[in-house]
Design an enzyme around this catalytic site. Structure first.
Site, PDB file in Angstrom:
ATOM      1  CD  GLU A 288      37.280 -10.787 -13.098  1.00  0.00           C
ATOM      2  OE1 GLU A 288      36.535 -10.497 -12.154  1.00  0.00           O
ATOM      3  OE2 GLU A 288      37.884 -11.883 -13.173  1.00  0.00           O
TER       4      GLU A 288
ATOM      5  CG  ASP B  29      38.322 -19.551 -20.861  1.00  0.00           C
ATOM      6  OD1 ASP B  29      38.407 -18.833 -19.850  1.00  0.00           O
ATOM      7  OD2 ASP B  29      38.558 -20.771 -20.867  1.00  0.00           O
TER       8      ASP B  29
ATOM      9  CG  ASN C 110      33.446 -17.292 -16.000  1.00  0.00           C
ATOM     10  OD1 ASN C 110      33.634 -17.521 -17.185  1.00  0.00           O
ATOM     11  ND2 ASN C 110      34.386 -16.796 -15.205  1.00  0.00           N
TER      12      ASN C 110
ATOM     13  CG  ASP D 229      37.782  -5.930 -12.766  1.00  0.00           C
ATOM     14  OD1 ASP D 229      38.663  -6.627 -12.258  1.00  0.00           O
ATOM     15  OD2 ASP D 229      36.574  -6.249 -12.776  1.00  0.00           O
TER      16      ASP D 229
END
Length: 246
Positions: free
Chosen positions: A156, A130, A121, A113
């Site tokens: 993620e 991204d 973000n 993770d």
């Protein structure tokens, strides 16, 4: 090209049976273009049953085959990273479990993770997020072996299936992956984005009834890694270091 033995085999069957239907071949045109054709045909014999000639029709099915390949790729691949999607990765796990039960070879699952990904973000924008995911996918491809399977399970969260790998081998890969990430910040529009990862490791066990049991153990180990401060690797409970067989 490369289909001579297949052509010989099918042509012998064609002569014996007298007909052929929808036999597919790849052919190369004079200009080098490759096409896929479907062949329908029949054998013509004289009044004594002796071979005279064949009559065949070749149908150009290149566009259909390419569409089928595209649809198959879309059904099994994560569109952003190009890795296996969750469904396809779980199919790999089912195959690995069957192999583990049959041969007893050690097999490991690594759940990964990306830490504090929401901050990336929120702070840099989803396009930058991204870009981080795509670069991490490239890092995964570089670190794993050809026999390993890598998938994006969602968001993620990623997973790596490691056949013929004991606990020490899984730990080695996990720490190498952490090092690769630490040394390779993502550059987006001149901004450097650094990130870390947390990982949980589980080994396949003979008593596992399904893949969910393995995923749950790896997920619990991953949760412990995040609870302990992130940027670390944790192993499922009750697995001593040096374990080599499932």
């Amino acid at each position: 090209p490369g289909q001579a033995s297949l052509l010989q085999q099918r042509f012998a069957e064609f002569l014996r049976q007298g007909v052929i239907n929808k036999a597919e071949y790849d052919v190369r045109c004079r200009d080098g273009e490759r096409l896929t054709v479907s062949v329908d045909g029949r054998v013509e014999r004289d009044e004594h049953g002796q071979f005279r000639r064949t009559h065949c029709v070749l149908h150009n099915i290149t566009a259909r085959k390419r569409l089928e390949e595209t649809l198959a790729r879309l059904a099994t691949t994560d569109h952003l990273t190009g890795l296996a999607n969750r469904r396809h990765f779980l199919e790999h796990m089912v195959v690995a479990m069957a192999r583990h039960r049959r041969h007893g070879h050690p097999t490991a699952l690594l759940m990964v993770d990306l830490d504090h990904f929401k901050h990336i973000n929120d702070g840099h924008g989803h396009a930058s997020g991204d870009a981080v995911l795509r670069q991490f996918a490239e890092t995964l491809r570089r670190v794993v072996r050809n026999i390993d399977s890598v998938g994006r399970l969602g968001g993620e969260e990623f997973a790596i299936l490691l056949p013929d790998t004991d606990l020490d081998g899984a730990l080695d890969l996990a720490h190498r992956l952490r090092g690769e990430v630490a040394r390779a910040p993502v550059m987006v529009d001149g901004s450097e984005i650094r990130y870390t990862l947390s990982a949980g490791i589980a080994l396949f066990r003979a008593e596992d009834r399904d893949t969910d049991a393995i995923l749950a153990r790896a997920d619990r180990a991953l949760y412990r890694a995040k609870q302990a401060g992130r940027d670390r690797v944790e192993v499922e409970s009750a697995v001593p270091r040096g374990t080599r067989a499932g």
